[in-house]
Design a protein around this motif. Structure first.
Motif, PDB file in Angstrom:
ATOM      1  N   ALA A  53       0.868  -1.178   0.000  1.00 34.85           N
ATOM      2  CA  ALA A  53       0.000   0.000   0.000  1.00 34.85           C
ATOM      3  C   ALA A  53       0.903   1.225   0.000  1.00 34.85           C
ATOM      4  CB  ALA A  53      -0.914   0.013   1.221  1.00 34.85           C
ATOM      5  N   GLY A  54       0.429   2.307  -0.602  1.00 37.76           N
ATOM      6  CA  GLY A  54       1.277   3.489  -0.631  1.00 37.76           C
ATOM      7  C   GLY A  54       0.642   4.647  -1.366  1.00 37.76           C
ATOM      8  N   THR A  55       1.438   5.679  -1.530  1.00 35.73           N
ATOM      9  CA  THR A  55       1.011   6.882  -2.240  1.00 35.73           C
ATOM     10  C   THR A  55       2.192   7.430  -3.026  1.00 35.73           C
ATOM     11  OG1 THR A  55       0.072   9.107  -1.973  1.00 35.73           O
ATOM     12  CG2 THR A  55       1.568   8.351  -0.259  1.00 35.73           C
ATOM     13  N   SER A  56       1.909   8.083  -4.141  1.00 39.54           N
ATOM     14  CA  SER A  56       2.972   8.688  -4.950  1.00 39.54           C
ATOM     15  C   SER A  56       2.462   9.969  -5.591  1.00 39.54           C
ATOM     16  CB  SER A  56       3.463   7.726  -6.035  1.00 39.54           C
ATOM     17  OG  SER A  56       2.444   7.455  -6.984  1.00 39.54           O
ATOM     18  N   LEU A  57       3.368  10.905  -5.765  1.00 39.67           N
ATOM     19  CA  LEU A  57       3.076  12.166  -6.438  1.00 39.67           C
ATOM     20  C   LEU A  57       4.079  12.362  -7.559  1.00 39.67           C
ATOM     21  CD1 LEU A  57       1.706  14.990  -6.670  1.00 39.67           C
ATOM     22  CD2 LEU A  57       3.414  15.816  -5.036  1.00 39.67           C
ATOM     23  N   VAL A  58       3.570  12.574  -8.771  1.00 41.19           N
ATOM     24  CA  VAL A  58       4.420  12.868  -9.929  1.00 41.19           C
ATOM     25  C   VAL A  58       3.993  14.226 -10.473  1.00 41.19           C
ATOM     26  CG1 VAL A  58       5.191  12.153 -12.218  1.00 41.19           C
ATOM     27  CG2 VAL A  58       4.686  10.423 -10.467  1.00 41.19           C
ATOM     28  N   SER A  59       4.945  15.166 -10.526  1.00 43.45           N
ATOM     29  CA  SER A  59       4.650  16.534 -10.945  1.00 43.45           C
ATOM     30  C   SER A  59       5.578  16.929 -12.083  1.00 43.45           C
ATOM     31  CB  SER A  59       4.831  17.497  -9.763  1.00 43.45           C
ATOM     32  OG  SER A  59       4.564  18.829 -10.150  1.00 43.45           O
ATOM     33  N   GLN A  60       4.985  17.472 -13.163  1.00 46.73           N
ATOM     34  CA  GLN A  60       5.772  17.934 -14.304  1.00 46.73           C
ATOM     35  C   GLN A  60       5.438  19.399 -14.585  1.00 46.73           C
ATOM     36  OE1 GLN A  60       6.595  15.452 -17.589  1.00 46.73           O
ATOM     37  NE2 GLN A  60       5.781  13.594 -16.661  1.00 46.73           N
ATOM     38  N   LEU A  61       6.478  20.205 -14.694  1.00 47.39           N
ATOM     39  CA  LEU A  61       6.323  21.636 -14.950  1.00 47.39           C
ATOM     40  C   LEU A  61       6.839  21.951 -16.344  1.00 47.39           C
ATOM     41  CD1 LEU A  61       5.748  24.580 -14.026  1.00 47.39           C
ATOM     42  CD2 LEU A  61       8.105  24.646 -13.189  1.00 47.39           C
ATOM     43  N   TYR A  62       6.003  22.651 -17.136  1.00 51.74           N
ATOM     44  CA  TYR A  62       6.383  23.108 -18.475  1.00 51.74           C
ATOM     45  C   TYR A  62       6.399  24.629 -18.442  1.00 51.74           C
ATOM     46  CZ  TYR A  62       4.510  18.410 -19.157  1.00 51.74           C
ATOM     47  OH  TYR A  62       4.231  17.070 -19.019  1.00 51.74           O
ATOM     48  N   ASP A  63       7.570  25.199 -18.627  1.00 49.96           N
ATOM     49  CA  ASP A  63       7.735  26.639 -18.445  1.00 49.96           C
ATOM     50  C   ASP A  63       8.117  27.303 -19.766  1.00 49.96           C
ATOM     51  OD1 ASP A  63       8.172  29.079 -16.702  1.00 49.96           O
ATOM     52  OD2 ASP A  63      10.162  28.860 -17.578  1.00 49.96           O
ATOM     53  N   TYR A  64       7.472  28.434 -20.048  1.00 44.88           N
ATOM     54  CA  TYR A  64       7.808  29.238 -21.228  1.00 44.88           C
ATOM     55  C   TYR A  64       8.107  30.656 -20.774  1.00 44.88           C
ATOM     56  CZ  TYR A  64       7.321  31.834 -25.599  1.00 44.88           C
ATOM     57  OH  TYR A  64       7.542  32.666 -26.666  1.00 44.88           O
ATOM     58  N   HIS A  65       9.244  31.165 -21.226  1.00 44.39           N
ATOM     59  CA  HIS A  65       9.625  32.539 -20.864  1.00 44.39           C
ATOM     60  C   HIS A  65      10.303  33.186 -22.072  1.00 44.39           C
ATOM     61  CE1 HIS A  65      10.900  35.910 -18.374  1.00 44.39           C
ATOM     62  NE2 HIS A  65      12.101  35.793 -18.922  1.00 44.39           N
ATOM     63  N   ARG A  66       9.666  34.209 -22.600  1.00 43.49           N
ATOM     64  CA  ARG A  66      10.218  34.898 -23.765  1.00 43.49           C
ATOM     65  C   ARG A  66       9.752  36.348 -23.723  1.00 43.49           C
ATOM     66  NH1 ARG A  66      11.554  32.386 -28.688  1.00 43.49           N
ATOM     67  NH2 ARG A  66      11.813  30.511 -27.425  1.00 43.49           N
ATOM     68  N   ASP A  67      10.700  37.258 -23.768  1.00 38.46           N
ATOM     69  CA  ASP A  67      10.420  38.693 -23.732  1.00 38.46           C
ATOM     70  C   ASP A  67       9.638  39.038 -22.454  1.00 38.46           C
ATOM     71  OD1 ASP A  67      11.696  38.967 -26.199  1.00 38.46           O
ATOM     72  OD2 ASP A  67       9.849  38.492 -27.275  1.00 38.46           O
ATOM     73  N   GLN A  68       8.476  39.675 -22.583  1.00 39.26           N
ATOM     74  CA  GLN A  68       7.728  40.102 -21.391  1.00 39.26           C
ATOM     75  C   GLN A  68       6.784  39.011 -20.858  1.00 39.26           C
ATOM     76  OE1 GLN A  68       7.622  41.768 -24.305  1.00 39.26           O
ATOM     77  NE2 GLN A  68       8.295  43.896 -23.993  1.00 39.26           N
TER      78      GLN A  68
END
Length: 354
Positions: free
Chosen positions: A309-324
């Motif tokens: 028995a157990g628990t798991s967390l999987v998190s994925q971050l997609y980041d976009y940064h360009r100009d302002q």
């Protein structure tokens, strides 16, 4: 026939040679597959059974943060999120492979606007993730910052139909210390981690992102006068992302049959907007703008070799940064599960006595 006896042919028939070559190829493939799960038995105990059955509850949460620096120098940001989904269902597994289905018990009527799928493969040496999320306007307002005379509490939780997202992501990675460190022990219960161990992780990820924002549908309190350009009315953002992710994972065994696993793998790479031509200048600009993505995993498992028995967390971050403009899309899966093993493998069956 020679001297009344049949003699062996001088050459092997072509069909026999083909069969021999196929057997050799089969052995090579079998050895390659087995090499994915070769352990140091002092650290890792393989599953003694062929089959696994379990019940799992999957909770999905997506957060989209849109932020831009306006012509007045003020940075404004808005968080959007769909209501979390809660799914439950049965699974059956054979060795590495699991097959099952879940029912969304939170809001079944959201299926027309929301589609999400997550698939992960864990072996000791290599692993992979596939994520597909499509949301056609099923969002609520979250935290709001940078707007004059606007408090987050005034809009938090209110529905907003002017945002849609599309995410496809594929990630593959290699586990360096795979003989002592086991990802499967934490995330698919096909092994048991007996002693604490860690490993460096190196992988490659490809993403396809599309985010559409209908600025005109925003509440009037989030719109400024014509003298200020907030740079939030981008309408459509569509890009491909190619990233290298490298990090570290650690399995801590505080007591027998207990495991706490943590994995952190930041990623950096090149993002190409739709319609943008590939060039060395764009690659250098993308890296210099520090477009970081991120993959994180946390797991807590009790497994005595018969039940788990157990628990798991999987998190994925997609980041976009360009100009302002900056857009961060976070996709998170929280799993709660319990199950058992059955069908002992042949080598673990008790030997019969005459």
């Amino acid at each position: 026939m020679v001297n009344g006896q049949w003699s062996k042919p001088d050459t092997i028939p072509e069909e026999s040679e083909f069969r021999q070559n196929m057997r050799k190829l089969g052995k090579k493939v079998k050895n390659v597959v087995r090499s994915f799960d070769r352990y140091d038995n002092d650290y890792i105990e393989p599953n003694h059974c062929e089959w696994t059955v379990m019940a799992q509850n999957t909770n999905f949460l997506q957060i989209v943060d849109i932020s831009a620096r306006g012509s007045d120098g003020v940075r404004r940001s808005i968080d959007f999120y769909p209501r979390p989904s809660y799914k439950i269902g049965p699974y059956i597994g054979w060795r590495w492979f699991f097959l099952g289905f879940t029912f969304d018990i939170s809001r079944p009527n959201r299926a027309a606007k929301m589609t999400e799928m997550n698939l992960s493969l864990y072996s000791s040496m290599v692993g992979g993730d596939f994520v597909f999320v499509k949301n056609s306007g099923y969002f609520n307002f979250g935290r709001i910052r940078g707007f004059d005379n606007v408090k987050s509490s005034e809009l938090r939780g209110k529905a907003f139909g002017g945002l849609s997202t599309y995410t496809v992501s594929a990630n593959v990675y290699y586990v360096f210390n795979h003989r002592k460190f086991s990802y499967p022990a934490a995330y698919n219960q096909s092994t048991v981690q007996k002693k604490s161990a860690g490993s460096f992780i190196l992988g490659f990820r490809y993403d396809r992102q599309r985010i559409n924002l209908d600025y005109d549908k925003l509440p009037d309190v989030l719109k400024t006068n014509d003298d200020i350009d907030t740079h939030l009315d981008f309408k459509n953002l569509s890009y491909h992302s190619y990233t290298i992710n490298a990090g570290y994972a650690y399995n801590w065994v505080p007591a027998r049959n207990l495991l706490l696993a943590v994995s952190l793998t930041p990623a950096i790479g090149y993002k190409r907007c739709s319609g943008e031509e590939f060039s060395g200048r764009n690659v250098i600009k993308s890296v210099s703008s520090l477009n970081f993505d991120f993959i994180g995993r946390i797991g807590f498992v009790w497994n005595n070799g018969n039940y788990f028995a157990g628990t798991s967390l999987v998190s994925q971050l997609y980041d976009y940064h360009r100009d302002q403009l900056s857009v961060a899309n976070s996709v998170n899966y929280l799993n709660l599960y319990a199950g058992l093993y059955f069908g002992l493998k042949k080598k673990y069956r008790p030997k019969r006595t005459e």
